[in-house]
Motif scaffolding. Structure first.
Motif, PDB file in Angstrom:
ATOM      1  N   ALA A   1      51.205   0.785 -37.136  1.00 12.93           N
ATOM      2  CA  ALA A   1      52.532   0.510 -37.706  1.00 12.93           C
ATOM      3  C   ALA A   1      52.639   1.022 -39.141  1.00 12.93           C
ATOM      4  N   VAL A   2      51.519   1.063 -39.844  1.00 10.76           N
ATOM      5  CA  VAL A   2      51.512   1.656 -41.191  1.00 10.76           C
ATOM      6  C   VAL A   2      50.360   2.669 -41.274  1.00 10.76           C
ATOM      7  N   ASP A   3      50.472   3.573 -42.257  1.00 12.15           N
ATOM      8  CA  ASP A   3      49.455   4.614 -42.444  1.00 12.15           C
ATOM      9  C   ASP A   3      48.365   4.203 -43.419  1.00 12.15           C
ATOM     10  N   ALA A   4      48.685   3.247 -44.282  1.00 10.80           N
ATOM     11  CA  ALA A   4      47.717   2.828 -45.291  1.00 10.80           C
ATOM     12  C   ALA A   4      48.038   1.420 -45.772  1.00 10.80           C
ATOM     13  N   VAL A   5      47.032   0.785 -46.365  1.00 10.82           N
ATOM     14  CA  VAL A   5      47.188  -0.531 -46.984  1.00 10.82           C
ATOM     15  C   VAL A   5      46.769  -0.364 -48.436  1.00 10.82           C
ATOM     16  N   THR A   6      47.507  -0.982 -49.344  1.00  4.64           N
ATOM     17  CA  THR A   6      47.080  -0.882 -50.742  1.00  4.64           C
ATOM     18  C   THR A   6      46.924  -2.244 -51.392  1.00  4.64           C
ATOM     19  N   THR A   7      45.790  -2.385 -52.062  1.00  5.91           N
ATOM     20  CA  THR A   7      45.529  -3.484 -52.993  1.00  5.91           C
ATOM     21  C   THR A   7      44.220  -3.159 -53.710  1.00  5.91           C
ATOM     22  N   ASP A   8      43.589  -4.175 -54.308  1.00  2.00           N
ATOM     23  CA  ASP A   8      42.373  -3.947 -55.077  1.00  2.00           C
ATOM     24  C   ASP A   8      41.226  -3.474 -54.174  1.00  2.00           C
ATOM     25  N   ASP A   9      40.438  -2.560 -54.716  1.00  2.00           N
ATOM     26  CA  ASP A   9      39.339  -1.965 -53.941  1.00  2.00           C
ATOM     27  C   ASP A   9      38.395  -3.011 -53.345  1.00  2.00           C
ATOM     28  N   ILE A  10      38.072  -4.053 -54.124  1.00  2.00           N
ATOM     29  CA  ILE A  10      37.096  -5.036 -53.621  1.00  2.00           C
ATOM     30  C   ILE A  10      37.663  -5.819 -52.431  1.00  2.00           C
ATOM     31  N   ILE A  11      38.972  -6.029 -52.426  1.00  2.00           N
ATOM     32  CA  ILE A  11      39.614  -6.732 -51.302  1.00  2.00           C
ATOM     33  C   ILE A  11      39.569  -5.842 -50.055  1.00  2.00           C
ATOM     34  N   LEU A  12      39.929  -4.569 -50.250  1.00  2.00           N
ATOM     35  CA  LEU A  12      39.953  -3.624 -49.123  1.00  2.00           C
ATOM     36  C   LEU A  12      38.544  -3.443 -48.539  1.00  2.00           C
ATOM     37  N   ALA A  13      37.542  -3.354 -49.424  1.00  2.00           N
ATOM     38  CA  ALA A  13      36.159  -3.166 -48.949  1.00  2.00           C
ATOM     39  C   ALA A  13      35.710  -4.364 -48.123  1.00  2.00           C
ATOM     40  N   GLY A  14      36.094  -5.558 -48.539  1.00  2.00           N
ATOM     41  CA  GLY A  14      35.733  -6.769 -47.804  1.00  2.00           C
ATOM     42  C   GLY A  14      36.389  -6.818 -46.437  1.00  2.00           C
ATOM     43  N   LEU A  15      37.640  -6.413 -46.374  1.00  2.00           N
ATOM     44  CA  LEU A  15      38.352  -6.412 -45.093  1.00  2.00           C
ATOM     45  C   LEU A  15      37.789  -5.354 -44.151  1.00  2.00           C
ATOM     46  N   ALA A  16      37.408  -4.206 -44.712  1.00  2.00           N
ATOM     47  CA  ALA A  16      36.882  -3.116 -43.874  1.00  2.00           C
ATOM     48  C   ALA A  16      35.506  -3.446 -43.317  1.00  2.00           C
ATOM     49  N   ALA A  17      34.792  -4.379 -43.972  1.00  2.00           N
ATOM     50  CA  ALA A  17      33.397  -4.640 -43.602  1.00  2.00           C
ATOM     51  C   ALA A  17      33.221  -5.763 -42.587  1.00  2.00           C
ATOM     52  N   THR A  18      34.312  -6.380 -42.143  1.00  2.00           N
ATOM     53  CA  THR A  18      34.133  -7.464 -41.173  1.00  2.00           C
ATOM     54  C   THR A  18      33.653  -6.884 -39.843  1.00  2.00           C
TER      55      THR A  18
END
Ligand code: GLU
Length: 284
Positions: free
Chosen positions: A192-209
């Motif tokens: 539904a979207v091409d990208a998500v934006t917020t702080d790098d540490i938040i994105l890294a945590g979400l990507a690592a689950t």
């Protein structure tokens, strides 16, 4: 009967109002923040519930860097872990949660900025992150905010991440706002979207689950400085000093480094060493 009861309640309320108007500070109460934070029975701490590695609820358990920093600071202020009452504060509700006395302090990837400082106080910062982008693992055309034209981008209502896009990178970008970043990742997973934006540490945590492993990548070109502060009610200078002393101690005794390492383990993330650990700002 019902009417009668309501009438009595209304009268009681009116009486209370009159009393407090005459009685001044005693009935109206002092600003709660100072008092509660300085030694009540419990301390109500606002955190995120859906940000792995930062603030995450798993049943009765709360994990992440923000929760660990909160435990350390609360302990320094005289509160053991079982005196902490965790409260979810999503991005859009943080200022109002402090203004309405729903929490005593907030540790929730909460960037210090002037707009927020008009409404509340901040101790810290205790960490500095940077805004970045999360895309599908096989995406090659989005390498920074300049590549977002014509793209659908997800961020969170009430965040500096959404604000920064609207202010500086809005041209041709279709911004979709959600209550939390996990919701944005769901939108990214579905296409539904091409990208998500917020702080790098938040994105890294979400990507690592476990659930997301291998599906996404953080672009790795941060385009802001997000200085995480401890949100306090307006007028909390004394508490701010105490929290800053606790943060300084946490950094000096090595706990800060241990907590960053423990909470980013398994994530593809390294804190910006030029900006971390930060030194707390002077309290207002
Ligand atoms: N640090 C940014 C902010 O305070 C983005 C993360 C968040 O929404 O918690 O708005």
């Amino acid at each position: 009967m019902r009417k009668h009861t309501m009438g009595l309640l209304a009268m009681a309320a009116a009486t209370t109002l009159t009393l407090s108007a005459c009685g001044g500070a005693e009935v109206g109460g002092e600003p709660d923040g100072e008092e509660t934070a300085a030694g009540g029975d419990t301390i109500r701490i606002g955190i995120k519930y859906d940000q792995p590695g930062l603030g995450l609820q798993d049943g009765e358990t709360f994990t992440g860097f923000d929760t660990d920093v909160a435990r350390y600071v609360a302990n320094e202020l005289g509160y053991s872990e079982d005196q902490i009452e965790w409260v979810e504060t999503i991005s859009a509700n943080r200022e109002t949660a402090l203004q309405n006395d729903e929490v005593d302090m907030i540790f929730a990837t909460y960037s210090i900025n002037d707009e927020r400082k008009e409404l509340i106080d901040f101790a810290g910062p205790y960490f500095v992150a940077g805004q970045d982008l999360l895309v599908a693992a096989d995406n090659t055309d989005i390498t920074g905010p300049e590549d977002l034209e014509g793209k659908n981008l997800c961020s969170v209502t009430g965040s500096t991440s959404a604000e920064n896009i609207k202010n500086d990178h809005a041209e041709g970008v279709q911004l979709v706002e959600r209550p939390g970043y996990a919701d944005c990742v769901t939108a990214l997973a579905s296409g539904a979207v091409d990208a998500v934006t917020t702080d790098d540490i938040i994105l890294a945590g979400l990507a690592a689950t476990e659930q997301n492993a291998g599906k996404f990548k953080v672009v790795g070109a941060p385009f802001s400085e997000e200085r995480y502060g401890v949100g306090l009610p307006d007028g909390s200078t004394d508490t701010c000093e105490e929290v800053n002393a606790a943060i300084t101690k946490m950094i000096e005794d090595g706990t800060w480094e241990t907590l960053v390492a423990a909470n980013t383990e398994g994530a593809d993330y390294t804190a910006n060493a030029d900006l971390n650990p930060p030194e707390p700002d002077a309290c207002a």
